[in-house]
Design an enzyme around this catalytic site. Structure first.
Site, PDB file in Angstrom:
ATOM      1  N   ASP A  28       0.830  -1.205   0.000  1.00  0.00           N
ATOM      2  CA  ASP A  28       0.000   0.000   0.000  1.00  0.00           C
ATOM      3  C   ASP A  28       0.863   1.253   0.000  1.00  0.00           C
ATOM      4  O   ASP A  28       2.089   1.180  -0.073  1.00  0.00           O
ATOM      5  CB  ASP A  28      -1.000  -0.007   1.162  1.00  0.00           C
ATOM      6  CG  ASP A  28      -0.340   0.152   2.507  1.00  0.00           C
ATOM      7  OD1 ASP A  28       0.873  -0.101   2.604  1.00  0.00           O
ATOM      8  OD2 ASP A  28      -1.039   0.525   3.465  1.00  0.00           O
ATOM      9  N   SER A  74     -10.380  -8.183  -0.882  1.00  0.00           N
ATOM     10  CA  SER A  74     -11.826  -8.306  -1.111  1.00  0.00           C
ATOM     11  C   SER A  74     -12.533  -6.976  -0.825  1.00  0.00           C
ATOM     12  O   SER A  74     -13.635  -6.745  -1.294  1.00  0.00           O
ATOM     13  CB  SER A  74     -12.416  -9.454  -0.279  1.00  0.00           C
ATOM     14  OG  SER A  74     -11.885  -9.469   1.013  1.00  0.00           O
ATOM     15  N   ASN A  76     -11.202  -4.113  -1.833  1.00  0.00           N
ATOM     16  CA  ASN A  76     -10.840  -3.181  -2.917  1.00  0.00           C
ATOM     17  C   ASN A  76     -11.966  -2.968  -3.942  1.00  0.00           C
ATOM     18  O   ASN A  76     -11.914  -2.017  -4.720  1.00  0.00           O
ATOM     19  CB  ASN A  76      -9.565  -3.635  -3.646  1.00  0.00           C
ATOM     20  CG  ASN A  76      -8.294  -3.355  -2.861  1.00  0.00           C
ATOM     21  OD1 ASN A  76      -7.285  -4.016  -3.023  1.00  0.00           O
ATOM     22  ND2 ASN A  76      -8.335  -2.356  -1.975  1.00  0.00           N
ATOM     23  N   TRP A  77     -13.002  -3.823  -3.924  1.00  0.00           N
ATOM     24  CA  TRP A  77     -14.129  -3.634  -4.848  1.00  0.00           C
ATOM     25  C   TRP A  77     -14.844  -2.328  -4.565  1.00  0.00           C
ATOM     26  O   TRP A  77     -15.602  -1.837  -5.385  1.00  0.00           O
ATOM     27  CB  TRP A  77     -15.128  -4.793  -4.746  1.00  0.00           C
ATOM     28  CG  TRP A  77     -14.586  -6.109  -5.227  1.00  0.00           C
ATOM     29  CD1 TRP A  77     -14.333  -7.202  -4.445  1.00  0.00           C
ATOM     30  CD2 TRP A  77     -14.241  -6.489  -6.564  1.00  0.00           C
ATOM     31  NE1 TRP A  77     -13.844  -8.226  -5.224  1.00  0.00           N
ATOM     32  CE2 TRP A  77     -13.793  -7.821  -6.522  1.00  0.00           C
ATOM     33  CE3 TRP A  77     -14.280  -5.835  -7.798  1.00  0.00           C
ATOM     34  CZ2 TRP A  77     -13.368  -8.512  -7.644  1.00  0.00           C
ATOM     35  CZ3 TRP A  77     -13.868  -6.515  -8.929  1.00  0.00           C
ATOM     36  CH2 TRP A  77     -13.418  -7.833  -8.850  1.00  0.00           C
TER      37      TRP A  77
HETATM   38  C1  FPP Z   1      -3.228  -0.267  -1.807  1.00  0.00           C
HETATM   39  O1  FPP Z   1      -2.562   0.979  -1.570  1.00  0.00           O
HETATM   40  C2  FPP Z   1      -2.730  -0.918  -3.036  1.00  0.00           C
HETATM   41  C3  FPP Z   1      -3.516  -1.513  -3.957  1.00  0.00           C
HETATM   42  C4  FPP Z   1      -4.993  -1.586  -3.828  1.00  0.00           C
HETATM   43  C5  FPP Z   1      -3.008  -2.109  -5.209  1.00  0.00           C
HETATM   44  C6  FPP Z   1      -1.691  -2.848  -5.190  1.00  0.00           C
HETATM   45  C7  FPP Z   1      -1.551  -3.506  -6.510  1.00  0.00           C
HETATM   46  C8  FPP Z   1      -0.570  -3.304  -7.409  1.00  0.00           C
HETATM   47  C9  FPP Z   1       0.633  -2.491  -7.114  1.00  0.00           C
HETATM   48  C10 FPP Z   1      -0.663  -3.874  -8.806  1.00  0.00           C
HETATM   49  C11 FPP Z   1      -0.739  -5.347  -8.995  1.00  0.00           C
HETATM   50  C12 FPP Z   1       0.397  -6.161  -8.470  1.00  0.00           C
HETATM   51  C13 FPP Z   1       1.068  -7.144  -9.157  1.00  0.00           C
HETATM   52  C14 FPP Z   1       1.968  -8.066  -8.424  1.00  0.00           C
HETATM   53  C15 FPP Z   1       0.961  -7.304 -10.613  1.00  0.00           C
HETATM   54  P1  FPP Z   1      -3.096   2.368  -2.095  1.00  0.00           P
HETATM   55  O2  FPP Z   1      -2.668   2.586  -3.465  1.00  0.00           O
HETATM   56  O3  FPP Z   1      -4.523   2.429  -1.786  1.00  0.00           O
HETATM   57  O4  FPP Z   1      -2.288   3.412  -1.310  1.00  0.00           O
HETATM   58  P2  FPP Z   1      -2.818   4.510  -0.298  1.00  0.00           P
HETATM   59  O5  FPP Z   1      -3.036   3.740   0.938  1.00  0.00           O
HETATM   60  O6  FPP Z   1      -1.687   5.475  -0.255  1.00  0.00           O
HETATM   61  O7  FPP Z   1      -4.068   5.131  -0.857  1.00  0.00           O
END
Ligand code: FPP
Length: 208
Positions: A28, A74, A76-77
């Protein structure tokens, strides 16, 4: 864990080459990384994929046998449809661009989570990647997709209950091993180290 309680099949971390056997990463902070640079959130996710690629390579070099990356929870939807679509595209592109290298490097791909809820084309690509790397033994890359530990536990409980209902399993036979075998993580060692890249200290329903 003491050596007495460790299973014979799972040497304690620190044995062998001294590397943890299983490192799990909550990826994250992508959004905050992008915001701090006045970039769209997808730029943060793209950077996250680059970081993931570097970590997979480094883990192989360090002898870390199992690396789990939390790529889509789950929960993230609940994100905006455009961000979900960006994440799905990044996963598709990651398989297209990196599968050859992973396969050549002896990496076995596994998925935990209910990834069959993804769009059919992506599910087919994921299944193909799992199948293509199934015989690899050097390193296991576990990607958590549509994963939540509570959902995993519910699915495991239902699977065990169905076996009991069918008369194939006695309730008294449900022990630690039976529950472990019904989880998505069946056969994997428990994580020795959980890293949360944003620096927050919460487990967020990961590998409970
Ligand atoms: C959460 O942090 C991160 C995600 C929901 C996505 C992570 C997925 C990837 C980097 C791409 C797919 C991975 C692979 C291995 C192909 P956030 O972005 O919500 O950060 P924040 O907490 O700062 O808002």
């Amino acid at each position: 864990m003491t050596s007495a309680s460790a299973s014979a099949a799972q040497p304690a971390p620190g044995e062998g080459n001294g590397a943890p056997r299983h490192v799990a990463i909550i990826m994250d902070g992508n959004g905050r990384w992008a915001k701090a640079r006045h970039l769209p959130r997808v730029a943060g996710h793209r950077r996250g994929v680059e970081a993931a690629r570097a970590i997979v390579r480094a883990a192989g070099g360090l002898g870390i046998g199992v690396l789990t990356l939390y790529a889509f929870s789950s929960e993230n939807w609940r994100r905006p449809a455009s961000e979900i679509s960006d994440l799905m595209s990044l996963m598709r592109r990651f398989i297209l661009s990196d599968l050859d290298e992973l396969a050549r490097a002896g990496v076995r791909l596994r998925v935990i989570g209910d990834y069959r809820a993804f769009e059919p084309e992506l599910v087919r690509m994921i299944d193909g990647a799992i199948e293509r790397t199934a015989a690899n033994r050097r390193q296991t890359l576990v990607v958590a997709l549509n994963y939540g530990a509570q959902d995993e536990l519910v699915r495991a409980a239902r699977a065990l209950a169905a076996q009991v209902g069918a008369g194939a399993l006695a309730p008294e036979a449900i022990d630690v091993a039976a529950v472990g075998a019904a989880l998505d993580t069946a056969g994997l060692p428990p994580p020795d180290l959980v890293i949360r890249t944003s620096g927050e200290r919460r487990l967020s329903n990961f590998l409970l």
